[in-house]
Design a protein around this motif. Structure first.
Motif, mmCIF file in Angstrom:
data_model
loop_
_atom_site.group_PDB
_atom_site.id
_atom_site.type_symbol
_atom_site.label_atom_id
_atom_site.label_comp_id
_atom_site.label_asym_id
_atom_site.label_seq_id
_atom_site.Cartn_x
_atom_site.Cartn_y
_atom_site.Cartn_z
ATOM 1 N N LEU A 179 0.758 -0.977 -0.105
ATOM 2 C CA LEU A 179 -0.217 0.538 0.005
ATOM 3 C C LEU A 179 1.097 1.385 -0.091
ATOM 4 O O LEU A 179 -0.232 2.026 -0.652
ATOM 5 N N LEU A 180 1.614 1.005 0.807
ATOM 6 C CA LEU A 180 2.768 2.814 1.287
ATOM 7 C C LEU A 180 3.584 2.509 -0.191
ATOM 8 O O LEU A 180 3.524 4.011 -0.363
ATOM 9 N N ASP A 181 3.821 1.287 -1.272
ATOM 10 C CA ASP A 181 4.832 2.120 -2.180
ATOM 11 C C ASP A 181 3.620 2.337 -3.355
ATOM 12 O O ASP A 181 4.621 2.985 -4.313
ATOM 13 N N ALA A 182 2.625 2.014 -3.277
ATOM 14 C CA ALA A 182 1.733 2.338 -4.588
ATOM 15 C C ALA A 182 1.287 4.186 -4.110
ATOM 16 O O ALA A 182 0.991 4.117 -5.336
ATOM 17 N N ALA A 183 1.418 4.727 -3.764
ATOM 18 C CA ALA A 183 0.767 5.880 -3.223
ATOM 19 C C ALA A 183 1.814 6.458 -3.722
ATOM 20 O O ALA A 183 2.706 6.418 -2.713
ATOM 21 N N ALA A 184 1.625 7.638 -4.140
ATOM 22 C CA ALA A 184 2.215 9.185 -4.473
ATOM 23 C C ALA A 184 2.365 9.879 -3.121
ATOM 24 O O ALA A 184 3.043 11.078 -3.516
#
Length: 321
Positions: free
Chosen positions: A13-18
């Motif tokens: 989830l963290l990696d997918a968020a800009a």
């Protein structure tokens, strides 16, 4: 109630968020703010547009202004409403976000990171570790899964949460001491961090304590004979002090030998009180707090009460037995 997520799922989830908004609970302590700032720093280093915020008070409490990452703290009114991901840290319920609770609705996903056994799992995704002594412990595990190196800035933030939520390690388990050793090995000054958070108060704290402790009441027959001690912190006594001075009162009241349960009622409005509960070994105060609209841990919990002093004490005694 949202879905549970494991450490790899939280990392995804963290990696997918800009864009990420990290929300701490109102009247932040060192665990929520330290965890929030550590996560914010880790995200910033990865090029993510990140904000860290809490609804009240308007500024970071004095004792926590030395925490690294303070530049990420954003005034509540300026917190974006459309983040890819909103992460809450150390919040057992959405209500603990105060006026920033509405930011949950504007996010594509919401990730709740917490260690409270009473957590209501109000996120779309929930990383809850009730066996962890602090949310800072959950963040340390998350960083390991994520491949984030614990440098001195991150260690400082996490140590602040760990030392406060374990009562200076008085109730820390072996894993807490092992994590502390790991954090201290980065070169941070654990003694200075602890002194600033727990052992430094303005002079005005002393007369406030004098007034509040003089009002303390012991009810030996309460809690099925195990005893209850309680005190009230009135605004007239505490208006000139920071939230951390007011929050510290419970740690003094709870030392009463004749009482298993301690409560401090802190006046925040006309007949409105935030209540801190503590117990020693025999009573789960999180159950009482949940019955009264709050939550927490077995031996440390809280809630908000409305009414005259006699009525809020009676309500507490009613659920404690």
């Amino acid at each position: 109630m949202g879905a549970s997520v494991d450490l790899p799922g939280a990392v995804a989830l963290l990696d997918a968020a800009a864009t990420v908004t990290v929300l701490c609970h109102v009247q932040p302590d060192a665990d929520t703010l330290g965890s929030g700032l550590a996560l914010g720093l880790a995200l910033e280093r990865r090029g993510v547009a990140v904000q860290v915020a809490f609804a009240a008070p308007a500024e970071v409490p004095e004792s926590m202004r030395s925490l690294p990452g303070g530049h990420l703290v954003t005034p509540a009114a300026a917190v974006r409403r459309d983040a890819d991901l909103v992460v809450t840290v150390d919040c057992g319920t959405a209500g603990r976000l105060g006026d920033l609770r509405d930011r949950l609705a504007g996010a594509a996903r919401t990730l709740v990171i917490d260690h409270h056994v009473s957590n209501t799992r109000f996120g779309t995704d929930n990383l809850i570790a009730p066996d962890a002594e602090a949310t800072a412990v959950v963040l340390a595990d998350l960083f390991d899964e994520w491949g984030v190196v614990l440098d001195a800035d991150l260690a400082h933030c996490l140590y602040a949460g760990l030392v406060t939520d374990t009562g200076s390690f008085r109730w820390g388990r072996p894993a807490s001491h092992l994590l502390a050793a790991r954090l201290l090995a980065t070169g941070i000054d654990g003694s200075a961090i602890t002194r600033g958070l727990l052992d430094t108060h303005p002079f005005g704290w002393l007369p406030m304590l004098s007034s509040v402790l003089a009002s303390a009441t012991l009810v030996p027959e309460a809690v099925r004979g195990r005893g209850l001690v309680y005190a009230f912190v009135r605004r007239v006594d505490s208006a000139h002090l920071g939230s951390e001075e007011v929050e510290s009162v419970i740690d003094i009241v709870r030392t009463t030998a004749e009482a298993e349960v301690a409560a401090v009622f802190k006046e925040v409005g006309t007949e409105v009180w935030t209540v801190s509960l503590r117990s020693k070994t025999a009573v789960d105060v999180s159950a009482a707090a949940t019955d009264l609209g709050g939550g927490g841990h077995a031996f440390a919990a809280g809630y908000t009460a409305h009414g005259a002093p006699d009525s809020v004490v009676a309500a507490l005694r009613g659920v404690l037995g």
